[in-house]
Write a protein that holds these residues in place. Structure first.
Motif, PDB file in Angstrom:
ATOM      1  N   ASP A 140       0.889  -1.313   0.039  1.00 39.41           N
ATOM      2  CA  ASP A 140       0.158  -0.009   0.146  1.00 39.41           C
ATOM      3  C   ASP A 140       0.651   1.459  -0.120  1.00 39.41           C
ATOM      4  N   PHE A 141       1.782   1.342   0.766  1.00 38.79           N
ATOM      5  CA  PHE A 141       2.792   2.428   0.967  1.00 38.79           C
ATOM      6  C   PHE A 141       3.513   2.672  -0.652  1.00 38.79           C
ATOM      7  N   LEU A 142       3.865   1.538  -1.098  1.00 36.98           N
ATOM      8  CA  LEU A 142       4.539   1.664  -2.551  1.00 36.98           C
ATOM      9  C   LEU A 142       3.515   2.167  -3.484  1.00 36.98           C
ATOM     10  N   ALA A 143       2.203   1.639  -3.494  1.00 41.46           N
ATOM     11  CA  ALA A 143       1.564   2.087  -4.478  1.00 41.46           C
ATOM     12  C   ALA A 143       1.007   3.752  -4.248  1.00 41.46           C
ATOM     13  N   ARG A 144       1.051   4.030  -2.875  1.00 42.24           N
ATOM     14  CA  ARG A 144       0.563   5.493  -2.816  1.00 42.24           C
ATOM     15  C   ARG A 144       1.790   6.461  -3.269  1.00 42.24           C
ATOM     16  N   MET A 145       3.085   5.847  -2.918  1.00 42.35           N
ATOM     17  CA  MET A 145       4.316   6.725  -3.363  1.00 42.35           C
ATOM     18  C   MET A 145       4.270   6.726  -4.751  1.00 42.35           C
ATOM     19  N   LYS A 146       3.874   5.505  -5.657  1.00 45.99           N
ATOM     20  CA  LYS A 146       4.016   5.563  -7.050  1.00 45.99           C
ATOM     21  C   LYS A 146       2.843   6.510  -7.585  1.00 45.99           C
ATOM     22  N   ALA A 147       1.811   6.705  -6.784  1.00 45.59           N
ATOM     23  CA  ALA A 147       0.580   7.593  -7.512  1.00 45.59           C
ATOM     24  C   ALA A 147       1.175   9.183  -7.462  1.00 45.59           C
ATOM     25  N   LEU A 148       2.119   9.378  -6.061  1.00 45.47           N
ATOM     26  CA  LEU A 148       2.275  10.626  -5.787  1.00 45.47           C
ATOM     27  C   LEU A 148       3.557  10.973  -7.017  1.00 45.47           C
ATOM     28  N   VAL A 149       4.427  10.067  -7.248  1.00 43.50           N
ATOM     29  CA  VAL A 149       5.607   9.953  -8.137  1.00 43.50           C
ATOM     30  C   VAL A 149       4.885  10.424  -9.449  1.00 43.50           C
ATOM     31  N   ALA A 150       3.887  10.025  -9.751  1.00 43.32           N
ATOM     32  CA  ALA A 150       3.424  10.022 -11.117  1.00 43.32           C
ATOM     33  C   ALA A 150       2.770  11.301 -11.456  1.00 43.32           C
ATOM     34  N   GLU A 151       2.561  11.951 -10.263  1.00 42.22           N
ATOM     35  CA  GLU A 151       2.111  13.665 -10.489  1.00 42.22           C
ATOM     36  C   GLU A 151       3.265  14.366 -10.936  1.00 42.22           C
ATOM     37  N   ARG A 152       4.292  13.871 -10.737  1.00 43.88           N
ATOM     38  CA  ARG A 152       5.518  14.936 -11.167  1.00 43.88           C
ATOM     39  C   ARG A 152       6.112  14.322 -12.616  1.00 43.88           C
ATOM     40  N   PRO A 153       6.836  15.316 -13.328  1.00 43.42           N
ATOM     41  CA  PRO A 153       7.529  14.951 -14.686  1.00 43.42           C
ATOM     42  C   PRO A 153       8.426  13.739 -14.468  1.00 43.42           C
TER      43      PRO A 153
END
Length: 75
Positions: free
Chosen positions: A23-36
Motif C-alpha cells: 500500500d505504501f509503495l502504491a501510494r508513493m508511485k501515485a505521488l511520483v506519477a504526479e511529477r514529470p
C-alpha cells in the motif's frame, strides 16, 4: 515542486509504520506519477520508498537517475 506535493510525501512517510509495504509503495508511485518523469526529487522519493520496503536492488537505478539529474537539497 509544489509545497502541497512535498507535504503529501511527508505525510506518506509519516504513515509508513501504519500500512503494509504494498500500500505504501502504491501510494508513493501515485505521488511520483504526479511529477514529470525527470523530476529528481520524485525519483529519489520513489527510490527511498523501494529501499525502505526491502527492494534495494530496484532503488539503485532510481537513485542514480536522481543524482544524474542534479538532485538538490536535503531529502
Amino acid at each position: 515542486m509544489t509545497p502541497n506535493w512535498e507535504q503529501q510525501v511527508a505525510e506518506l512517510w509519516a504513515s509508513l509504520a501504519d500500512q503494509n509495504a504494498d500500500d505504501f509503495l502504491a501510494r508513493m508511485k501515485a505521488l511520483v506519477a504526479e511529477r514529470p518523469a525527470n523530476d529528481a526529487a520524485a525519483l529519489f522519493e520513489h527510490a527511498s520508498a523501494l529501499e525502505s520496503t526491502g527492494h534495494s536492488g530496484l532503488a539503485v537505478p532510481l537513485y542514480q537517475q536522481a543524482l544524474a539529474l542534479c538532485l538538490a537539497g536535503v531529502r
